[in-house]
Design a protein around this motif. Structure first.
Motif, PDB file in Angstrom:
ATOM      1  N   LEU A  46      34.776  51.349  34.602  1.00  0.00           N
ATOM      2  CA  LEU A  46      35.274  52.723  35.270  1.00  0.00           C
ATOM      3  C   LEU A  46      34.944  52.939  36.430  1.00  0.00           C
ATOM      4  N   ILE A  47      33.937  52.139  37.157  1.00  0.00           N
ATOM      5  CA  ILE A  47      33.362  52.295  38.457  1.00  0.00           C
ATOM      6  C   ILE A  47      34.686  51.964  39.466  1.00  0.00           C
ATOM      7  N   PHE A  48      35.457  51.287  39.083  1.00  0.00           N
ATOM      8  CA  PHE A  48      36.514  50.725  39.811  1.00  0.00           C
ATOM      9  C   PHE A  48      37.492  51.917  40.083  1.00  0.00           C
ATOM     10  N   SER A  49      37.617  53.007  39.470  1.00  0.00           N
ATOM     11  CA  SER A  49      38.634  54.017  39.341  1.00  0.00           C
ATOM     12  C   SER A  49      38.214  55.287  39.622  1.00  0.00           C
ATOM     13  N   ASN A  50      38.898  55.507  41.007  1.00  0.00           N
ATOM     14  CA  ASN A  50      38.605  57.021  41.562  1.00  0.00           C
ATOM     15  C   ASN A  50      38.807  58.052  40.815  1.00  0.00           C
ATOM     16  N   LYS A  51      39.941  57.824  39.744  1.00  0.00           N
ATOM     17  CA  LYS A  51      40.314  58.922  38.689  1.00  0.00           C
ATOM     18  C   LYS A  51      39.294  58.921  37.664  1.00  0.00           C
ATOM     19  N   HIS A  52      38.658  57.830  37.248  1.00  0.00           N
ATOM     20  CA  HIS A  52      37.865  57.877  35.856  1.00  0.00           C
ATOM     21  C   HIS A  52      36.568  57.735  36.128  1.00  0.00           C
ATOM     22  N   ARG A  53      36.099  57.433  37.314  1.00  0.00           N
ATOM     23  CA  ARG A  53      34.553  57.187  37.570  1.00  0.00           C
ATOM     24  C   ARG A  53      33.653  58.247  37.443  1.00  0.00           C
ATOM     25  N   PHE A  88      41.845  46.027  39.818  1.00  0.00           N
ATOM     26  CA  PHE A  88      40.859  46.415  38.635  1.00  0.00           C
ATOM     27  C   PHE A  88      41.071  47.961  38.486  1.00  0.00           C
ATOM     28  N   GLU A  89      41.242  48.769  39.522  1.00  0.00           N
ATOM     29  CA  GLU A  89      41.670  50.182  39.613  1.00  0.00           C
ATOM     30  C   GLU A  89      42.804  50.604  39.017  1.00  0.00           C
ATOM     31  N   ALA A  90      43.772  49.983  39.315  1.00  0.00           N
ATOM     32  CA  ALA A  90      45.331  50.101  38.754  1.00  0.00           C
ATOM     33  C   ALA A  90      45.381  49.719  37.335  1.00  0.00           C
ATOM     34  N   HIS A  91      44.616  48.631  36.849  1.00  0.00           N
ATOM     35  CA  HIS A  91      44.178  48.377  35.453  1.00  0.00           C
ATOM     36  C   HIS A  91      43.453  49.593  34.828  1.00  0.00           C
ATOM     37  N   VAL A  92      42.440  49.945  35.142  1.00  0.00           N
ATOM     38  CA  VAL A  92      42.028  50.946  34.386  1.00  0.00           C
ATOM     39  C   VAL A  92      42.818  52.181  34.235  1.00  0.00           C
ATOM     40  N   ASP A  93      43.253  52.509  35.251  1.00  0.00           N
ATOM     41  CA  ASP A  93      44.301  53.790  35.336  1.00  0.00           C
ATOM     42  C   ASP A  93      45.536  53.471  34.382  1.00  0.00           C
ATOM     43  N   LYS A  94      45.817  52.362  34.381  1.00  0.00           N
ATOM     44  CA  LYS A  94      47.044  52.333  33.168  1.00  0.00           C
ATOM     45  C   LYS A  94      46.459  52.479  31.873  1.00  0.00           C
ATOM     46  N   SER A  99      56.357  45.518  33.726  1.00  0.00           N
ATOM     47  CA  SER A  99      57.254  44.772  34.295  1.00  0.00           C
ATOM     48  C   SER A  99      56.392  43.856  35.355  1.00  0.00           C
ATOM     49  N   LYS A 100      57.118  43.067  36.202  1.00  0.00           N
ATOM     50  CA  LYS A 100      56.526  42.026  36.950  1.00  0.00           C
ATOM     51  C   LYS A 100      55.842  42.907  38.049  1.00  0.00           C
ATOM     52  N   GLU A 101      56.504  43.823  38.652  1.00  0.00           N
ATOM     53  CA  GLU A 101      55.898  44.734  39.714  1.00  0.00           C
ATOM     54  C   GLU A 101      54.660  45.496  39.113  1.00  0.00           C
ATOM     55  N   GLU A 102      54.743  46.031  37.962  1.00  0.00           N
ATOM     56  CA  GLU A 102      53.407  46.581  37.388  1.00  0.00           C
ATOM     57  C   GLU A 102      52.348  45.624  37.308  1.00  0.00           C
ATOM     58  N   LEU A 103      52.805  44.557  36.635  1.00  0.00           N
ATOM     59  CA  LEU A 103      51.607  43.404  36.547  1.00  0.00           C
ATOM     60  C   LEU A 103      50.897  42.984  37.779  1.00  0.00           C
ATOM     61  N   ALA A 104      51.789  43.022  38.846  1.00  0.00           N
ATOM     62  CA  ALA A 104      51.208  42.621  40.346  1.00  0.00           C
ATOM     63  C   ALA A 104      50.433  43.758  40.545  1.00  0.00           C
ATOM     64  N   LYS A 105      50.547  44.919  40.281  1.00  0.00           N
ATOM     65  CA  LYS A 105      49.599  45.949  40.537  1.00  0.00           C
ATOM     66  C   LYS A 105      47.950  45.555  40.091  1.00  0.00           C
ATOM     67  N   PHE A 106      48.287  44.979  38.864  1.00  0.00           N
ATOM     68  CA  PHE A 106      46.949  44.807  38.134  1.00  0.00           C
ATOM     69  C   PHE A 106      46.316  43.493  38.521  1.00  0.00           C
ATOM     70  N   GLY A 107      46.951  42.650  39.412  1.00  0.00           N
ATOM     71  CA  GLY A 107      46.548  41.387  39.695  1.00  0.00           C
ATOM     72  C   GLY A 107      47.144  40.383  38.656  1.00  0.00           C
ATOM     73  N   TYR A 108      47.842  40.685  37.697  1.00  0.00           N
ATOM     74  CA  TYR A 108      48.257  39.802  36.650  1.00  0.00           C
ATOM     75  C   TYR A 108      49.729  39.205  36.990  1.00  0.00           C
ATOM     76  N   LEU A 109      49.916  38.116  36.378  1.00  0.00           N
ATOM     77  CA  LEU A 109      50.950  37.489  36.455  1.00  0.00           C
ATOM     78  C   LEU A 109      51.988  37.756  35.380  1.00  0.00           C
ATOM     79  N   THR A 110      53.221  37.186  35.010  1.00  0.00           N
ATOM     80  CA  THR A 110      53.873  37.210  33.663  1.00  0.00           C
ATOM     81  C   THR A 110      53.276  36.012  33.253  1.00  0.00           C
ATOM     82  N   ARG A 111      53.457  36.210  31.765  1.00  0.00           N
ATOM     83  CA  ARG A 111      52.985  35.067  30.950  1.00  0.00           C
ATOM     84  C   ARG A 111      53.451  33.687  31.288  1.00  0.00           C
ATOM     85  N   ASP A 112      54.724  33.711  31.629  1.00  0.00           N
ATOM     86  CA  ASP A 112      55.133  32.359  31.922  1.00  0.00           C
ATOM     87  C   ASP A 112      54.721  31.779  33.244  1.00  0.00           C
ATOM     88  N   GLU A 113      54.563  32.639  34.090  1.00  0.00           N
ATOM     89  CA  GLU A 113      53.733  32.363  35.279  1.00  0.00           C
ATOM     90  C   GLU A 113      52.226  32.068  35.070  1.00  0.00           C
TER      91      GLU A 113
END
Lengths: 505, 505
Positions: free
Chosen positions: A284-291, A380-386, B6-20
């Motif tokens: 959670l340290i990565f997230s402004n919202k949840h830190r 990582f921040e977007a990840h935690v928030d999601k 979605s692909k765009e959402e994944l990009a926010k987390f630094g993830y790729l689609t499974r195929d990628e």
């Protein structure tokens, strides 16, 4: 390119030629990729469960005098995929880890084929400077002094052990040479929901598990400050020394966060070491919202933080942070002529092995570095928030239905949610003791069905006097309403068919 | 096949689609294979050595808020290969491990992509039954009772720690709960050439490093029995308890074997725990021809044996064997409701996690199993026998030349051979103190040249009062006369150019 040994000689040792080896590895990577693709499909079983005896008949596990050939080995690897838990499945919700990111996995593939060890700069120059970078950035993120230090441990339990050992060495340095009989009787506090690795650590380091004082928690699993204060008073009254408080950030079962800032006040007052077990919740340290759940964490003496849990790095890789440099070497280092001392052609302060109790060490730091480099702190921040959005979605769903019930009705969204499935005859009522026996049996029955059918991987738990319940772990940000709704339908499909008369309680 | 995001959402987390993701991993495997092929060539540098500050300018190691893309990550991986030690090179002779077999590496690739942990049968059914098979066969091979037990540890140091902890728990079970102040003062014996992980273990478990009694060794590094007996008498005279003898099978520097059978007699007489540190030398157990060096090993209480050293499995994977079942759980297990206890749908005796002090655990056992399955015990036997042939070849070569000198002239063929290179002005003479200073400087100089030029990876060592010397580790059976002759020419090429006046001693 191959060395002296002929193909025939190599065969005697069970080796292939280098070209054949690389062909084989190419094929192994194909097996990995094909199977991961296959089991990423939500219609595929998350596990083909078999009991041990039965499983032993499906794979020839016997070890013999004779060698096997590449085709036999590849066929075994296919079966390993088939009968292992498919953590890449959208239906995997059981553990505090999941099939996270390809960055870490790719990094591990490289580390495996390089086959090196992270104990001296000489053997792992690249990985050594990366580890130092991870520690530097982690100290910044946690608002620790830049003069702090850290180490990438092989899992959270190792970090917990090292933190406790370092604390002991800071307070009672003579123990390293004289043994634990040269220190006073000390008490170690942790919430009754705290992780068991602390108890194991206290046992192994010779403080003894009875020194662990489990502090009462509230309904949600949070350490009660009154209980903690009372425990410290009791320690003092008994002529013992309050030594170490382990504040848990994200307990294993309910994802509770102890009030770190208030605990830090107590630690200052009594000169107690403060460790934060943020193996799960540290991210959670990565997230402004949840830190805010980690408020006061910068006051800790040590932090344990796993990248392989909430953030999806391949397991295990745990970051141990300490607010002052030199503590690891003081506690765990020794002089080793042939390895860390003596004249070398570079600055031996880069030889990290002497910070640890291990000699050979897997390149675990590379997973952290790769994941962080690829995804960035923003990722990582977007990840935690999601994750918290998903948790809120699931919590609201459960609340709105008669066939589900929250174990802790007042729970806020957390990444582990504990619930029961109620079959028709238990819905809309306050449960009496007999009902609870049914509920216990229903929980076991439902798990058995979804595990045997490979529909879902989601744990059941005991806690205090509650009947066994389900605990979903929400840590994969790729999942959303579609996957969470599917979990609910799997439960209701199985559960709605249950009949009271099928149970013998 | 991909999940909600979605692909765009994944990009926010630094993830790729499974195929990628799978495409990326395919490319990573290509990078691995291409680079391994390249650096398997003896003409390529075994290391492109750079000092830390310089290396940091070659790879962008900084961690930032921003993410990186797959191309950037792949380019980093290429550089990781370029600037790491090339253990796959025919010129790598430094460590007790090497680039061994593709079976283990392939197994690790599979284990990484499955991303599971070996603590419960539920999470790793296949790996659990394989671990049990490895232990069963290992017990047979060591001639231990079939009622013994074992565990695959994350490296030899962990095995050493666990062996010591189990021993303490067998003799002083109250320590687990009451701490080490509840046991008497004990002494632990190991040869002065024994591995430092024993000292670290004694420190961490709260016995204290001063309890370690280093026993004198002879010229070849073998523990002297007279010295051991005297040490035990001294312990008794001091009112302490002789507790634990660590017999080393294959010391780190000289590859010496302590006389296990004679030590076992003493252990029986005084009721002392006998541990064998066979991290390196335990692998001789496979060879009819060389097993005699382990004579009496079946009488030990515990054995530590690494598959990643002499046998070339990817590191680390260490086998810990105990002659009686139940000792690991007794020493290191606790009751954990949510994990190991409670009702489960299978036999929880298969949950191996509670034998350890770790929770999450890497699938190290798979490397052992894969290597053993692929190569067979016959393969390991041929491997060991070939190593001794190579050692004999190299030893004879060195003996026959004026520009090389053995540190231990009476040494029999062992897999680590210690030698000096003598420049012209030191050849054919008995060395005086001044000569020894030159020799020390020459050793450092030669190493510096071959490391900087990337010609060879071969360690230099201090030991007792000797000038620094070279230690070659002969553990790759693919190498033979051609590679060993090359080592000798590299030395004489560099060394013959050295001039006395270039040194300032």
């Amino acid at each position: 390119m191959d060395m002296s040994a002929s193909k025939e000689e190599l065969a005697k040792f069970g080796y292939l030629t280098r070209d054949e080896e690389l062909n084989y590895l190419q094929e192994v990577s194909d097996i990995c990729i094909r199977n991961t693709k296959k089991y990423s499909d939500s219609e595929e079983k998350v596990l083909n469960f078999l009991h041990p005896e039965e499983l032993s008949t499906k794979i020839d596990i016997s070890l013999r005098r004779e060698s096997s050939n590449p085709d036999e080995m590849k066929s075994i690897l296919e079966k390993v995929f088939k009968f292992s838990v498919h953590t890449m499945s959208p239906n995997f919700y059981q553990q505090l880890f999941y099939w996270g990111d390809c960055w870490g996995i790719g990094g591990q593939w490289v580390a495996e084929i390089l086959n090196t060890s992270a104990y001296t700069y000489e053997m792992s120059p690249v990985f050594t400077i990366m580890e130092k970078e991870v520690i530097k950035e982690a100290l910044k993120l946690w608002n620790f002094p830049s003069t702090g230090e850290g180490y990438i441990c092989h899992g959270g339990a190792q970090s917990m052990l090292f933190a406790l050992n370092v604390a002991r060495n800071q307070y009672y340095p003579q123990v390293k040479t004289k043994g634990a009989s040269s220190m006073p009787n000390v008490d170690i506090y942790t919430s009754e929901e705290g992780h068991y690795s602390l108890e194991k650590s206290a046992s192994i380091i010779g403080i003894g598990s009875e020194s662990i004082v489990p502090v009462e928690t509230d309904d949600l699993g949070i350490m009660k400050m009154d209980a903690l204060k009372a425990a410290i008073s009791k320690t003092l009254a008994n002529g013992r020394v309050p030594f170490y408080i382990n504040a848990t950030a994200g307990t294993t079962v309910t994802d509770a966060y102890d009030p770190i800032n208030e605990i830090a006040n107590l630690c200052e007052k009594h000169r107690i070491w403060l460790n934060i077990d943020g193996a799960f919740g540290g991210s959670l340290i990565f997230s402004n919202k949840h830190r805010h759940l980690l408020k006061g964490a910068h006051r800790a003496n040590s932090v344990v933080w796993d990248f392989h849990k909430m953030l999806g790095a391949p397991l295990p890789c745990s970051v141990l942070l300490l607010r002052e440099s030199g503590q690891l070497k003081a506690a765990q280092g020794i002089s080793v002529g042939y390895l860390f001392a003596g004249k070398k052609h570079y600055d031996v302060d880069y030889d990290l092995g002497n910070l640890s109790i291990q000699c050979g060490r897997k390149i675990d730091n590379f997973k952290v570095w790769m994941a962080w480099k690829a995804r960035g702190s923003n990722g990582f921040e977007a990840h935690v928030d999601k994750l918290y959005e998903n948790a809120e979605y699931f919590l609201n769903k459960i609340k709105s239905r008669d066939d589900f019930r929250l174990v802790f009705p007042k729970a806020e969204p957390r990444l582990k949610i504990c619930f029961w499935y109620l079959p028709p005859w238990l819905q809309k009522k306050t449960l009496n003791e007999e009902d609870k026996k049914y509920l216990n049996a229903v929980t076991h029955k439902i798990k058995e069905v979804y595990v045997y059918e490979g529909l879902l991987y989601l744990a059941t738990q005991p806690l205090k006097k509650h009947p066994f319940f389900f605990r979903i772990v929400i840590i994969d940000p790729r999942k959303g309403p579609r996957e969470l709704d599917r979990v609910i339908s799997i439960f209701s499909d199985i559960g709605s068919k249950l009949k009271k008369e099928d149970f013998n309680v």
